[in-house]
Design a protein around this motif. Structure first.
Motif, short mmCIF file in Angstrom:
data_model
loop_
_atom_site.label_atom_id
_atom_site.label_comp_id
_atom_site.label_asym_id
_atom_site.label_seq_id
_atom_site.Cartn_x
_atom_site.Cartn_y
_atom_site.Cartn_z
N ASP A 95 0.83 -1.21 0.00
CA ASP A 95 0.00 0.00 0.00
C ASP A 95 0.86 1.26 0.00
O ASP A 95 0.55 2.23 -0.69
N ASN A 99 0.92 4.08 -2.91
CA ASN A 99 0.53 5.45 -2.57
C ASN A 99 1.58 6.47 -2.99
O ASN A 99 1.24 7.54 -3.51
N LEU A 105 -2.07 10.55 -6.73
CA LEU A 105 -2.77 9.83 -5.68
C LEU A 105 -2.36 10.34 -4.30
O LEU A 105 -3.20 10.47 -3.40
N THR A 106 -1.07 10.64 -4.14
CA THR A 106 -0.60 11.20 -2.88
C THR A 106 -1.39 12.45 -2.51
O THR A 106 -1.89 12.59 -1.40
N GLN A 108 -4.29 13.45 -3.74
CA GLN A 108 -5.72 13.17 -3.58
C GLN A 108 -6.03 12.63 -2.19
O GLN A 108 -7.03 12.98 -1.58
N LYS A 109 -5.16 11.76 -1.70
CA LYS A 109 -5.37 11.20 -0.36
C LYS A 109 -5.23 12.28 0.71
O LYS A 109 -5.99 12.33 1.68
N GLU A 112 -8.20 14.55 0.75
CA GLU A 112 -9.36 13.87 1.34
C GLU A 112 -9.32 13.86 2.86
O GLU A 112 -10.37 13.92 3.51
N SER A 113 -8.10 13.80 3.43
CA SER A 113 -7.99 13.47 4.85
C SER A 113 -7.30 14.50 5.74
O SER A 113 -7.50 14.50 6.95
N LEU A 244 -0.97 8.39 6.86
CA LEU A 244 -1.99 8.29 5.82
C LEU A 244 -1.54 7.39 4.68
O LEU A 244 -2.30 6.55 4.19
N LEU A 245 -0.28 7.55 4.25
CA LEU A 245 0.24 6.81 3.10
C LEU A 245 0.88 5.48 3.51
O LEU A 245 1.36 4.75 2.66
#
Length: 307
Positions: A95, A99, A105-106, A108-109, A112-113, A244-245
């Protein structure tokens, strides 16, 4: 404690790998180099602790260091997932690598958080992207880069709409085989960035990379390292990104904005060797000792079998 270094044995001359193996030899650490491309991926409910590597049968390790670099494909990803599924500590996990490999994607995550972390506005280039649209969304200059680049490769500064038009035409015609992104240029950080190094997801050390000859700070492009102690808020932000990642050992890089503002640049899994390797292996021992016993071991013990 047994470990594996997942690496093609014919590609052991990377400076980071050389440093790791020197410490391994000096401290008599049980670390075996295993080619991930030779590992047979088998999902078996009756797993008994044996893993097939080419024609060999090997005992499941306690941990693996996933340093295959150029050999990231479905097979090596499946190898990591298999090892994790049987309770092996993977540095870093599937994962994590997924990530951080995908720069978009980094962001975007994080978007989001983690609301308090800034990052450059980023656009994914498609066949529908033209220079006029880029000019609507961004102010020049902008940064254009390949999604999976490293060491400053595939990163260019674009100063005008005409330059952007030429580059977009070139990338469309060349069929590069990688995604392209366009990013807001954080001008205050030209030629420098901050790298926060993490071990077990926690702050280990930090430094600034500076390059007076290029807008890219990478050491491979002539950058120099200057020790630096970041503000507490930045260290906390780096640890939040790592959590998170799912970064165990790696780094989180920041750009310097105006008025003491920091922007997330990217995250990395094992970005060279920027921490004390002796401490890294001590940390690995602690992590392995604190891991729960995997299901397959509990099953064998219940059946009165050894592994």
């Amino acid at each position: 404690m047994k470990g594996w270094l997942l690496r093609n044995p014919g590609k052991m001359n990377d400076p980071s790998i050389v440093k790791i193996m020197k410490v391994v030899d000096e401290n008599k650490i049980d670390l075996t180099v295993v080619d991930p491309l030779k590992i047979h991926v088998i999902c078996d409910h009756e797993f008994d602790g044996r893993i097939y590597v080419g024609d060999e049968v090997m005992d499941v390790p306690d941990y693996v260091i996933a340093a295959f670099f150029t050999e990231k494909n479905y097979h090596t990803a499946a190898v990591l997932r298999m090892l994790e599924s049987v309770g092996v500590l993977c540095i870093n996990s599937y994962d994590c690598i997924k990530n951080v490999d995908d720069k978009l994607l980094t962001f975007q995550k994080v978007a989001e958080s983690i609301d308090e972390i800034y990052f450059p506005k980023t656009l994914l280039v498609t066949e529908q992207t033209d220079a006029a649209f880029v000019s609507r969304v961004f102010e020049y200059p902008v940064v254009m880069k390949v999604m999976h680049g490293s060491k400053g490769k595939g990163v260019v500064l674009v100063n005008t709409e005409k330059e952007m038009d030429n580059l977009l035409n070139m990338t469309t015609a060349s069929e590069m085989g990688d995604e392209i992104i366009i990013q807001e240029c954080i001008k205050a950080s030209t030629g420098r960035d901050l790298r926060v190094v993490l071990c077990n997801g926690k702050y280990d050390n930090a430094f600034v990379r500076e390059n007076k000859e290029s807008f890219r700070s990478n050491l491979a492009k002539g950058g120099k390292i200057v020790k630096y102690t970041p503000p507490t808020a930045v260290l906390e932000a780096a640890e939040k990104v790592a959590e998170l990642l799912k970064i165990n050992m790696g780094s989180v890089d920041f750009l310097f904005g105006e008025n003491d503002t920091f922007y997330l640049c990217e995250a990395n899994a094992m970005p060279g060797i920027a921490f004390d390797l002796h401490e890294m292996f001590k940390n690995l021992v602690k992590q392995v000792e604190n891991m729960p016993k995997p299901l397959w071991k509990k099953r064998l013990e219940k059946e009165g079998k050894s592994c």
